[in-house]
Design a protein around this motif. Structure first.
Motif, mmCIF file in Angstrom:
data_model
loop_
_atom_site.group_PDB
_atom_site.id
_atom_site.type_symbol
_atom_site.label_atom_id
_atom_site.label_comp_id
_atom_site.label_asym_id
_atom_site.label_seq_id
_atom_site.Cartn_x
_atom_site.Cartn_y
_atom_site.Cartn_z
ATOM 1 N N LEU A 62 3.860 -14.489 2.831
ATOM 2 C CA LEU A 62 3.876 -13.852 1.514
ATOM 3 C C LEU A 62 2.601 -13.056 1.253
ATOM 4 C CD1 LEU A 62 4.898 -13.415 -1.422
ATOM 5 C CD2 LEU A 62 3.794 -15.605 -1.984
ATOM 6 N N LEU A 63 1.451 -13.638 1.559
ATOM 7 C CA LEU A 63 0.189 -12.959 1.250
ATOM 8 C C LEU A 63 -0.073 -11.779 2.176
ATOM 9 C CD1 LEU A 63 -2.018 -16.007 0.324
ATOM 10 C CD2 LEU A 63 -1.097 -14.268 -1.204
ATOM 11 N N GLU A 64 0.382 -11.850 3.398
ATOM 12 C CA GLU A 64 0.274 -10.682 4.286
ATOM 13 C C GLU A 64 1.074 -9.528 3.697
ATOM 14 O OE1 GLU A 64 1.907 -7.893 7.127
ATOM 15 O OE2 GLU A 64 3.059 -9.599 6.351
ATOM 16 N N HIS A 65 2.246 -9.847 3.182
ATOM 17 C CA HIS A 65 3.090 -8.831 2.543
ATOM 18 C C HIS A 65 2.420 -8.278 1.283
ATOM 19 C CE1 HIS A 65 6.681 -6.898 0.933
ATOM 20 N NE2 HIS A 65 6.473 -7.559 -0.193
ATOM 21 N N LEU A 66 1.931 -9.176 0.436
ATOM 22 C CA LEU A 66 1.298 -8.729 -0.802
ATOM 23 C C LEU A 66 0.016 -7.936 -0.530
ATOM 24 C CD1 LEU A 66 1.702 -11.877 -3.095
ATOM 25 C CD2 LEU A 66 3.001 -9.745 -3.179
ATOM 26 N N TYR A 67 -0.701 -8.291 0.519
ATOM 27 C CA TYR A 67 -1.939 -7.582 0.847
ATOM 28 C C TYR A 67 -1.661 -6.117 1.171
ATOM 29 C CZ TYR A 67 -6.814 -7.330 2.396
ATOM 30 O OH TYR A 67 -8.146 -7.023 2.499
ATOM 31 N N ARG A 68 -0.526 -5.865 1.818
ATOM 32 C CA ARG A 68 -0.154 -4.476 2.108
ATOM 33 C C ARG A 68 0.382 -3.769 0.862
ATOM 34 N NH1 ARG A 68 4.074 -4.293 5.080
ATOM 35 N NH2 ARG A 68 4.454 -6.512 5.443
ATOM 36 N N GLU A 69 1.100 -4.498 0.029
ATOM 37 C CA GLU A 69 1.709 -3.907 -1.163
ATOM 38 C C GLU A 69 0.683 -3.587 -2.252
ATOM 39 O OE1 GLU A 69 4.536 -2.747 -1.948
ATOM 40 O OE2 GLU A 69 6.237 -4.014 -1.406
ATOM 41 N N VAL A 70 -0.344 -4.413 -2.377
ATOM 42 C CA VAL A 70 -1.198 -4.355 -3.555
ATOM 43 C C VAL A 70 -2.160 -3.163 -3.543
ATOM 44 C CG1 VAL A 70 -3.193 -5.729 -2.751
ATOM 45 C CG2 VAL A 70 -2.402 -5.920 -5.135
ATOM 46 N N ARG A 71 -2.380 -2.574 -2.389
ATOM 47 C CA ARG A 71 -3.394 -1.503 -2.317
ATOM 48 C C ARG A 71 -2.951 -0.198 -2.959
ATOM 49 N NH1 ARG A 71 -6.747 1.175 -3.224
ATOM 50 N NH2 ARG A 71 -8.727 1.645 -2.181
ATOM 51 N N ALA A 72 -1.709 0.176 -2.755
ATOM 52 C CA ALA A 72 -1.252 1.490 -3.212
ATOM 53 C C ALA A 72 -1.284 1.680 -4.724
ATOM 54 C CB ALA A 72 0.148 1.765 -2.674
ATOM 55 N N PRO A 73 -0.951 0.688 -5.562
ATOM 56 C CA PRO A 73 -0.940 0.931 -7.006
ATOM 57 C C PRO A 73 -2.276 1.354 -7.598
ATOM 58 C CG PRO A 73 0.328 -1.045 -6.504
ATOM 59 C CD PRO A 73 -0.347 -0.626 -5.237
ATOM 60 N N ARG A 74 -3.382 1.107 -6.901
ATOM 61 C CA ARG A 74 -4.679 1.593 -7.389
ATOM 62 C C ARG A 74 -4.833 3.088 -7.185
ATOM 63 N NH1 ARG A 74 -8.933 -1.475 -4.229
ATOM 64 N NH2 ARG A 74 -10.375 -0.321 -5.573
ATOM 65 N N ILE A 75 -3.884 3.700 -6.478
ATOM 66 C CA ILE A 75 -3.948 5.137 -6.191
ATOM 67 C C ILE A 75 -2.832 5.902 -6.886
ATOM 68 C CG2 ILE A 75 -3.763 6.870 -4.355
ATOM 69 C CD1 ILE A 75 -5.104 4.839 -2.480
ATOM 70 N N TYR A 76 -1.569 5.446 -6.745
ATOM 71 C CA TYR A 76 -0.480 6.272 -7.252
ATOM 72 C C TYR A 76 -0.367 6.213 -8.772
ATOM 73 C CZ TYR A 76 2.664 2.097 -7.138
ATOM 74 O OH TYR A 76 3.256 0.887 -7.319
ATOM 75 N N GLU A 77 0.299 7.234 -9.324
ATOM 76 C CA GLU A 77 0.422 7.456 -10.770
ATOM 77 C C GLU A 77 -0.944 7.520 -11.449
ATOM 78 O OE1 GLU A 77 3.501 5.432 -12.945
ATOM 79 O OE2 GLU A 77 4.626 5.066 -11.102
ATOM 80 N N GLY A 78 -1.908 8.079 -10.717
ATOM 81 C CA GLY A 78 -3.262 8.235 -11.216
ATOM 82 C C GLY A 78 -4.164 7.158 -10.658
ATOM 83 N N ALA A 79 -5.099 7.543 -9.785
ATOM 84 C CA ALA A 79 -6.010 6.580 -9.175
ATOM 85 C C ALA A 79 -6.887 5.925 -10.246
ATOM 86 C CB ALA A 79 -6.883 7.281 -8.139
ATOM 87 N N SER A 80 -7.537 4.825 -9.881
ATOM 88 C CA SER A 80 -8.371 4.100 -10.836
ATOM 89 C C SER A 80 -9.434 5.002 -11.444
ATOM 90 C CB SER A 80 -9.035 2.905 -10.144
ATOM 91 O OG SER A 80 -8.069 1.933 -9.795
ATOM 92 N N GLU A 81 -9.982 5.912 -10.637
ATOM 93 C CA GLU A 81 -11.000 6.822 -11.153
ATOM 94 C C GLU A 81 -10.421 7.753 -12.213
ATOM 95 O OE1 GLU A 81 -12.177 5.035 -7.467
ATOM 96 O OE2 GLU A 81 -10.366 6.150 -7.997
ATOM 97 N N VAL A 82 -9.168 8.166 -12.021
ATOM 98 C CA VAL A 82 -8.509 9.013 -13.018
ATOM 99 C C VAL A 82 -8.275 8.230 -14.305
ATOM 100 C CG1 VAL A 82 -6.386 10.266 -13.541
ATOM 101 C CG2 VAL A 82 -7.445 10.496 -11.290
ATOM 102 N N GLN A 83 -7.903 6.980 -14.179
ATOM 103 C CA GLN A 83 -7.699 6.162 -15.379
ATOM 104 C C GLN A 83 -8.999 6.032 -16.169
ATOM 105 O OE1 GLN A 83 -4.557 5.692 -15.906
ATOM 106 N NE2 GLN A 83 -4.141 6.369 -13.818
ATOM 107 N N ARG A 84 -10.116 5.852 -15.479
ATOM 108 C CA ARG A 84 -11.405 5.772 -16.181
ATOM 109 C C ARG A 84 -11.728 7.084 -16.884
ATOM 110 N NH1 ARG A 84 -12.587 2.818 -11.246
ATOM 111 N NH2 ARG A 84 -12.924 0.606 -11.769
#
Length: 381
Positions: free
Chosen positions: A345-367
Motif C-alpha cells: 500500500l505505501l509503495e503505491h501511495l508513495y508514487r501517487e502522492v507526489r503528483a498532486p503537489r504539481i498538477y492543478e497549480g504547483a505548491s509555489e503557484v498556490q503560495r
C-alpha cells in the motif's frame, strides 16, 4: 456540516464509500493497465451513481467523495476526478446541445473526458499558453467562420485516450488571459493526435498535437476570450477536492502506520512503545487533521459563494498535498523496507502522492495566489 464536524449521515456515507472502494472498485483497478484509461472501472463508477454525484453535488460532497474513494482505491478516485475536471466546463459553460451530447455518457462512464490546459511552455503559468486558434472563414462558413487550432498540449490526464477534450487556446481578443477561449474538441477531429507519456503516477497522462484542427462557434464553451475564466472556475472547485484526495491518502497511510507500529516488535516491545515513533505518529495525525479541516472549510466557502474562495482553495490544496507527502514519507520510514516492495500500500501511495503537489497549480503557484489575495485587501498609505 457544523463547526467542520461531519454529521452522522455523512460519516456513514463516507464509511460506505471506503468499503465500496476497497471491495468493489479496487479489484477492477488491479485488473487495469497502468497508464491506460480503465473503462470497466469508469463504467462501475457510473453504474454506482458516483459520477452523477460529481455533477449534482457541491464542493463539500465532492470532497467527501474524493477523500473516501482515495482511502480505499486511488485509481477509482482519480478516474472519477478526471471525469469531473474534463466535463465540468461543459456543465458550467457549454451549450444545451453540448451538454445533451456529452454529459450523459460522462455520467454513465461511457465517454471519457479530459481537461487540456497545460503546455510544454505553459504549465504553472496558465495565462501564457501558446496553443493558437487562428480565424478561418472556411471553417463553419454558415456560422460566420471558425478557427484552426495549432500547437501542443502536454501532461494531459486521460490523453490520448479521451473521447473529448476541453481545450484552452489563444484566440487573441486581448493580451494574456483575456485572449484565451475554451473549446470542446471531440477526439476524432482531423489534425488531432496524441501520445502516451510514461509517468510516475499510474493514471493515464499524455501529450496532444493540434495540426490545424477545425473548431467552430458550436464548439465554443462560453464566449470568445472568456476561456480563462472557465478554467479558473473549474480549478476553484477542484483544488479543494485535490486536497481531499491528498487527505484520503494521508489517512490511509496513517491508519496503516498505526496498525503496523502497534504490532511490530522491536527492542523488547512494540514500535509504538518508542517515544520517537509515538511522537512522529502524533505529528502525522495532527497535520492530517489540520489539512482535512482546511479542505472542508474551503469547500464550505465555495458552496456558500464566499468571495475568498480562490485564497481558501489555494490554501487547502497547498496544505493538504504537502501534508500528504509528509505523512506518506514518514509512514514509509516507520515501516522500513517492507513498504518499498512492489504492491505494498505505501509503495503505491508513495508514487501517487507526489503528483498532486504539481498538477492543478504547483505548491509555489498556490503560495503566489494566497499572497496576491492577501495583499489585495491591504490598504496602503
Amino acid at each position: 456540516m457544523t463547526g467542520f464536524a461531519l454529521g452522522v449521515d455523512q460519516e456513514e456515507w463516507c464509511g460506505q464509500l471506503r468499503a465500496l472502494a476497497a471491495e468493489r472498485l479496487r479489484p477492477l483497478a488491479e485488473k487495469g493497465e497502468p497508464g491506460r484509461v480503465n473503462r470497466p472501472l469508469l463504467a462501475a463508477l457510473g453504474e454506482l451513481g458516483l459520477l452523477e454525484r460529481v455533477f449534482a453535488s457541491g464542493a463539500l460532497e465532492l470532497c467527501l467523495l474524493r477523500e473516501s474513494l482515495a482511502y480505499g482505491c486511488t485509481e477509482a478516485e482519480t478516474a472519477l476526478a478526471l471525469q469531473g475536471l474534463g466535463a465540468y466546463p461543459v456543465l458550467r459553460a457549454g451549450s444545451e446541445e453540448q451538454r445533451e451530447r456529452w454529459l450523459p455518457g460522462v455520467r454513465a462512464g461511457r465517454a471519457v473526458a479530459a481537461f487540456a490546459l497545460s503546455e510544454p511552455g505553459a504549465g504553472s503559468d496558465a495565462a501564457a499558453l501558446a496553443l493558437a486558434a487562428t480565424a478561418d472563414p472556411a471553417v463553419a462558413p454558415a456560422a460566420g467562420g471558425g478557427w484552426r487550432l495549432s500547437g501542443e498540449k502536454c501532461w494531459i490526464s486521460n490523453a490520448p485516450e479521451a473521447d473529448f477534450y476541453t481545450v484552452f487556446a489563444r484566440t487573441g481578443e486581448g493580451p494574456g488571459a483575456k485572449g484565451v477561449s475554451a473549446f470542446l474538441v471531440p477526439a476524432d477531429r482531423p489534425g488531432l493526435s496524441g501520445a502516451a507519456l510514461d509517468m510516475l503516477s499510474p493514471h493515464p497522462i499524455g501529450s496532444l498535437t493540434f495540426d490545424g484542427v477545425p473548431v467552430g462557434p458550436r464548439d465554443l464553451l462560453g464566449e470568445p476570450g472568456r476561456g480563462f475564466r472557465v478554467a479558473m472556475d473549474t480549478l476553484n472547485l477542484f483544488r479543494p477536492s485535490v486536497g481531499a484526495f491528498a487527505v484520503g491518502m494521508a489517512r490511509a497511510a496513517l491508519d496503516a502506520t498505526l496498525a503496523y507500529t502497534a504490532d511490530r516488535t522491536a527492542f523488547g516491545g512494540t514500535l509504538s512503545d518508542l517515544q520517537a515513533v509515538a511522537h512522529r505518529v502524533a505529528e502525522m495525525a495532527t497535520r492530517t487533521e489540520a489539512a482535512r479541516l482546511l479542505v472542508y472549510a474551503a469547500a464550505g466557502a465555495y458552496d456558500r459563494g464566499a468571495g475568498d474562495v480562490p485564497r481558501r482553495a489555494a490554501m487547502a490544496k497547498l496544505l493538504a498535498t504537502e501534508t500528504a507527502q509528509y505523512v506518506v514519507d514518514h509512514a514509509v520510514q516507520l515501516h522500513g523496507a517492507v513498504a518499498l516492495q512492489r504492491g505494498h500500500l505505501l509503495e503505491h501511495l508513495y508514487r501517487e502522492v507526489r503528483a498532486p503537489r504539481i498538477y492543478e497549480g504547483a505548491s509555489e503557484v498556490q503560495r503566489t495566489i494566497i499572497a496576491k489575495e492577501l495583499y489585495a485587501g491591504v490598504v496602503t498609505r
